[in-house]
Design an enzyme around this catalytic site. Structure first.
Site, PDB file in Angstrom:
ATOM      1  N   THR A  33      -6.748   3.079 -11.091  1.00 43.70           N
ATOM      2  CA  THR A  33      -7.291   3.623  -9.844  1.00 43.70           C
ATOM      3  C   THR A  33      -7.029   2.702  -8.655  1.00 43.70           C
ATOM      4  O   THR A  33      -6.626   1.553  -8.817  1.00 43.70           O
ATOM      5  CB  THR A  33      -8.816   3.844  -9.945  1.00 43.70           C
ATOM      6  OG1 THR A  33      -9.440   2.568 -10.026  1.00 43.70           O
ATOM      7  CG2 THR A  33      -9.177   4.677 -11.155  1.00 43.70           C
ATOM      8  N   CYS A  34      -7.310   3.214  -7.473  1.00 42.49           N
ATOM      9  CA  CYS A  34      -7.038   2.473  -6.240  1.00 42.49           C
ATOM     10  C   CYS A  34      -8.211   1.630  -5.775  1.00 42.49           C
ATOM     11  O   CYS A  34      -8.268   1.228  -4.616  1.00 42.49           O
ATOM     12  CB  CYS A  34      -6.601   3.430  -5.148  1.00 42.49           C
ATOM     13  SG  CYS A  34      -5.109   4.297  -5.612  1.00 42.49           S
ATOM     14  N   ASP A  35      -9.163   1.376  -6.654  1.00 47.80           N
ATOM     15  CA  ASP A  35     -10.245   0.451  -6.303  1.00 47.80           C
ATOM     16  C   ASP A  35      -9.869  -0.906  -6.883  1.00 47.80           C
ATOM     17  O   ASP A  35      -9.578  -1.018  -8.074  1.00 47.80           O
ATOM     18  CB  ASP A  35     -11.564   0.945  -6.900  1.00 47.80           C
ATOM     19  CG  ASP A  35     -12.746   0.126  -6.394  1.00 47.80           C
ATOM     20  OD1 ASP A  35     -12.629  -1.124  -6.367  1.00 47.80           O
ATOM     21  OD2 ASP A  35     -13.773   0.711  -6.028  1.00 47.80           O
TER      22      ASP A  35
END
Ligand code: PLP
Length: 376
Positions: free
Chosen positions: A323-325
């Site tokens: 994910t982009c976190d």
């Protein structure tokens, strides 16, 4: 990994990570607890894995259920448990939910404050309550914070309040911390519990129940004591602190019942370096903290990882999710040793992931689906 899981994964065609839970392992873990603590009822902590097949199997085997919400209570009922086998074990409940659970037949509630006792007295008149006490969680790999439980010195007041409001002041509960590897961790809590029993008796009402909580471990990278060792240590502690008037007891295993029953299959999406001269490999999987592996938070739970290339030379790798976190990095402070030959597209197996994975997976962060679950 069990042969049944291996066989299932061999035939699986869908894309994306999944967890596969083998009910045979759940069945044998349940039997091990029942044997290790023959006089203690098992209340499975539903939050660990609420898959309907898991709940139905446990209901058939005679298990009771520790639920934290009305939907969990409804799931346990749907699986075949009767309401007298359900405990509403969350100390933080809306009064409306207490009322709903009471209408569903639930009569056993956890409390840790007079304010909560008052809600239960209004919404579930005459029910049994037990008071949760704080426990330091030393020795646990996933210790619980100070969020649940009151100081033991307040427990008799909370229970006396319940008694005066017409509830059954039933007993005491504690949780020694999840993934508790010290079989003697129950001893100190039982010592404190027996003092609360004496205090209440002096106040003119008697307790008869101890909820010994969960904490029983799953095997991750290291061996853990068997259920039998926990049973023996708990029985010793009960005898030491209660003599020959041992109260009714229950345990609430979650991880210890279902953790080892599950296996996640994931895929390597990218293997890269942060600069030409950086030796550290970054391995990105199609599952991470937001896809079900939330317990890697602070690198607390370290899952065993298998690949088809095990046996080749190993190199330290940072392991991250897709994910982009930027928090979606699972192991960095303590990198994971993975085969140097590991390649993009390879499957990896993450073992002992039957507990605290499906329910911790986000709904659609970055558009990724929740962790798919198969129960076989
Ligand atoms: C989470 C929880 C459990 C289960 O804990 P495990 O460590 O998974 O066995 C048991 N009781 C209560 C009250 C819990 O909140």
């Amino acid at each position: 990994m069990t042969d049944r899981i291996r066989e299932f994964l061999r035939n699986r065609r869908e894309d994306g990570p999944c967890v596969v839970v083998d009910l045979d392992v759940v069945r044998s873990n349940y039997a091990a607890f029942a044997r290790a603590l023959p006089d203690t009822r098992v209340f499975y902590a539903v939050k660990a894995n609420p898959a309907p097949e898991v709940l139905s199997l446990l209901a058939q085997l005679g298990s009771c259920f520790d639920c934290a919400s009305v939907p969990e209570i409804q799931m346990a009922l749907a699986a075949g448990a009767t309401a007298d086998r359900i405990s509403y074990g969350n100390t933080i409940k809306k009064e409306r939910d207490i009322e709903r659970s009471y209408h569903l037949g639930v009569r056993l509630f956890a409390v840790d404050a007079k304010e909560e006792v008052e809600k239960v007295a209004r919404a579930a008149p005459g029910a049994k309550v037990f008071c949760r006490i704080l426990c330091d969680g030393a020795g646990a790999e996933w210790p619980l914070s100070r969020k649940f439980g009151c100081d033991p010195s307040m427990a008799a007041d909370v229970l006396e309040h319940a008694h005066r409001l017409g509830l059954v002041a039933y007993g005491v509960s504690f949780h020694v911390g999840s993934q508790q590897k010290n079989v003697d961790a129950w001893d100190a809590a039982l010592s404190v519990t027996s003092a609360i029993f004496r205090d209440c008796a002096e106040r003119g009402f008697s307790l008869s129940f101890v909820n010994l909580g969960g904490g029983f471990p799953a095997r991750y990278l290291e061996d853990v004591p068997a259920a039998e060792a926990y049973g023996a240590a708990i029985f010793r502690a009960l005898s030491r602190h209660f003599g020959n008037t041992i109260p009714e007891t229950i345990i609430e295993p979650g991880r210890g019942l279902v953790g080892a029953a599950g296996m996640i299959e994931a895929e390597v999406v990218l293997i890269s370096h942060k600069s030409e001269d950086d030796a550290v490999r970054w391995v990105y999987l199609d599952i991470g903290k937001f896809g079900g592996l939330a317990e890697t938070m602070e690198e607390a739970i370290r899952y065993p990882i298998r690949t088809a290339r095990d046996g080749d030379a190993l190199v330290p790798c940072v392991l991250a999710g897709p994910t982009c976190d930027s928090a979606d990095v699972m192991y960095e402070k303590n990198p994971v040793m993975l085969p140097v030959s590991l390649a993009i597209g390879d499957k990896v197996l993450i073992e002992a992931t039957g507990a605290y994975t499906t329910t911790y997976s986000t709904v659609a962060f970055n558009g990724f689906s929740p962790l798919r679950s198969y129960v076989i």
